[in-house]
Design a protein around this motif. Structure first.
Motif, PDB file in Angstrom:
ATOM      1  N   GLN A   6     -12.488   3.903  11.003  1.00 24.80           N
ATOM      2  CA  GLN A   6     -13.725   4.596  10.596  1.00 24.80           C
ATOM      3  C   GLN A   6     -14.744   4.280  11.767  1.00 24.80           C
ATOM      4  OE1 GLN A   6     -14.754   2.199   6.989  1.00 24.80           O
ATOM      5  NE2 GLN A   6     -13.119   3.163   5.612  1.00 24.80           N
ATOM      6  N   ASP A  44       5.084   5.631  -1.594  1.00 16.44           N
ATOM      7  CA  ASP A  44       5.588   6.894  -0.957  1.00 16.44           C
ATOM      8  C   ASP A  44       7.216   6.523  -0.294  1.00 16.44           C
ATOM      9  OD1 ASP A  44       3.288   8.074  -1.351  1.00 16.44           O
ATOM     10  OD2 ASP A  44       2.230   7.390   0.698  1.00 16.44           O
ATOM     11  N   SER A  90       3.088   8.432   5.194  1.00 15.91           N
ATOM     12  CA  SER A  90       2.339   7.619   4.378  1.00 15.91           C
ATOM     13  C   SER A  90       0.932   6.883   5.080  1.00 15.91           C
ATOM     14  CB  SER A  90       3.152   6.532   3.771  1.00 15.91           C
ATOM     15  OG  SER A  90       2.517   5.666   2.653  1.00 15.91           O
ATOM     16  N   LEU A  91       1.215   6.472   6.148  1.00 17.86           N
ATOM     17  CA  LEU A  91      -0.175   5.797   6.798  1.00 17.86           C
ATOM     18  C   LEU A  91      -1.072   6.858   7.315  1.00 17.86           C
ATOM     19  CD1 LEU A  91       1.828   3.278   9.212  1.00 17.86           C
ATOM     20  CD2 LEU A  91       0.468   2.562   7.118  1.00 17.86           C
ATOM     21  N   HIS A  92      -0.427   8.103   7.627  1.00 19.30           N
ATOM     22  CA  HIS A  92      -1.344   9.241   8.052  1.00 19.30           C
ATOM     23  C   HIS A  92      -2.462   9.373   6.954  1.00 19.30           C
ATOM     24  CE1 HIS A  92      -2.871  12.792   9.777  1.00 19.30           C
ATOM     25  NE2 HIS A  92      -2.299  13.404   8.753  1.00 19.30           N
ATOM     26  N   LYS A  93      -1.807   9.446   5.712  1.00 20.94           N
ATOM     27  CA  LYS A  93      -2.645   9.962   4.594  1.00 20.94           C
ATOM     28  C   LYS A  93      -3.729   9.016   4.356  1.00 20.94           C
ATOM     29  CE  LYS A  93       0.624   9.994   1.199  1.00 20.94           C
ATOM     30  NZ  LYS A  93       0.756  10.153  -0.164  1.00 20.94           N
ATOM     31  N   ARG A  94      -3.437   7.680   4.743  1.00 22.85           N
ATOM     32  CA  ARG A  94      -4.568   6.749   4.505  1.00 22.85           C
ATOM     33  C   ARG A  94      -5.279   6.294   5.700  1.00 22.85           C
ATOM     34  NH1 ARG A  94      -0.028   6.411   1.298  1.00 22.85           N
ATOM     35  NH2 ARG A  94      -0.219   5.922  -0.723  1.00 22.85           N
ATOM     36  N   ALA A  95      -5.229   7.068   6.864  1.00 20.41           N
ATOM     37  CA  ALA A  95      -5.658   6.688   7.906  1.00 20.41           C
ATOM     38  C   ALA A  95      -7.331   6.171   7.916  1.00 20.41           C
ATOM     39  CB  ALA A  95      -5.468   7.694   8.986  1.00 20.41           C
ATOM     40  N   ILE A 123       0.730  -1.117   0.124  1.00 26.51           N
ATOM     41  CA  ILE A 123       0.050  -0.068  -0.109  1.00 26.51           C
ATOM     42  C   ILE A 123       0.738   1.390   0.050  1.00 26.51           C
ATOM     43  CG2 ILE A 123      -1.626   1.389   1.303  1.00 26.51           C
ATOM     44  CD1 ILE A 123      -3.111  -1.328   2.321  1.00 26.51           C
ATOM     45  N   ILE A 124       1.945   1.192   0.837  1.00 28.12           N
ATOM     46  CA  ILE A 124       2.618   2.267   1.208  1.00 28.12           C
ATOM     47  C   ILE A 124       4.007   2.559   0.152  1.00 28.12           C
ATOM     48  CG2 ILE A 124       1.655   2.682   3.259  1.00 28.12           C
ATOM     49  CD1 ILE A 124       4.342   2.020   4.621  1.00 28.12           C
ATOM     50  N   ARG A 155      -8.837   4.877   5.767  1.00 26.62           N
ATOM     51  CA  ARG A 155      -9.172   3.640   5.286  1.00 26.62           C
ATOM     52  C   ARG A 155      -9.230   2.660   6.141  1.00 26.62           C
ATOM     53  NH1 ARG A 155      -5.133   1.547   0.483  1.00 26.62           N
ATOM     54  NH2 ARG A 155      -6.321  -0.490   0.012  1.00 26.62           N
ATOM     55  N   TRP A 156      -8.664   3.067   7.406  1.00 26.69           N
ATOM     56  CA  TRP A 156      -8.904   1.935   8.484  1.00 26.69           C
ATOM     57  C   TRP A 156      -9.488   2.396   9.605  1.00 26.69           C
ATOM     58  CZ3 TRP A 156      -3.879   2.686   6.408  1.00 26.69           C
ATOM     59  CH2 TRP A 156      -3.457   1.678   5.479  1.00 26.69           C
TER      60      TRP A 156
END
Length: 212
Positions: free
Chosen positions: A80, A16, A70-75, A12-13, A77-78
């Motif tokens: 919720q 980045d 990178s994880l912060h940008k996609r937070a 996923i990351i 996604r998980w």
């Protein structure tokens, strides 16, 4: 962390973590993620972590920053808020494990230890007498994070952090709490229709109230 989960995160990351312009090549994405996970999971210094993974301190620092960003940008996604069937499942699981009905999440605050900042250092000293940043989390019945809010100095009270977070607005929105559900919090929070807290022991509680 399982091998499959690690590979899932790397895939996923990866984009980045690899340098896209000319310059010194970056270390493999897998190694960057391992460095970041080790630093996040332990109290090791950067010197110790970099020695363990045989990289320079600057390389290790950049790896942690890249992975974190990178994880912060996609937070989202998980992380919720539970809705629909997921909300019902969370409530059923909470009741099965604790006996509390219609619980959609548990809320609490914790402290992320930091070095004393150069500016306003006393503001970051918490009640346990070390420098920190406040972190407020809501978790579901499986301890999965459904809301995260952080950034305030350690001296800020949990209730004030709550009032400044989105969750303070959530408790006024019935759609966030289907079937008249609620959060569970500790005595640091104020009682609300959608936030249940323990009885305050001011010396006048009977035995039954203390057991609840």
């Amino acid at each position: 962390m399982s091998k499959s989960t690690f590979e899932y995160l790397v895939n996923i990351i990866r984009g980045d973590l690899i340098r896209k312009v000319n310059g010194c090549p970056t270390i493999p994405a897998e190694k960057q993620l391992m460095i970041a996970l080790w630093k996040m999971a332990t109290s090791d210094s950067y010197r110790s972590v970099c020695d363990r993974f045989n990289v320079g301190k600057a390389t290790g620092l950049r790896a942690v920053r890249r992975v974190t960003y990178s994880l912060h940008k996609r937070a989202a996604r998980w992380i919720q808020w539970p809705v629909g069937d997921r909300a019902i499942t969370v409530m059923q699981q909470f009741e099965a494990s604790s006996g509390f009905p219609r619980v959609i999440g548990a809320i609490d605050g914790t402290h992320i230890r930091i070095d004393a900042p150069q500016e306003n250092a006393p503001d970051y000293v918490n009640r346990k007498h070390f420098h920190s940043i406040q972190l407020q989390l809501v978790c579901d019945s499986n301890m999965l994070i459904t809301h995260c809010y952080t950034g305030h100095p350690g001296s800020v009270h949990d209730q004030r952090v709550f009032r400044l977070s989105d969750v303070a607005n959530f408790v006024e929105d019935a759609e966030k709490f289907p079937m008249d559900s609620h959060l569970l919090g500790d005595a640091a929070y104020e009682l609300h229709e959608h936030l249940l807290v323990p009885f305050r022991d001011n010396g006048h509680l009977d035995r039954t109230a203390k057991q609840i």
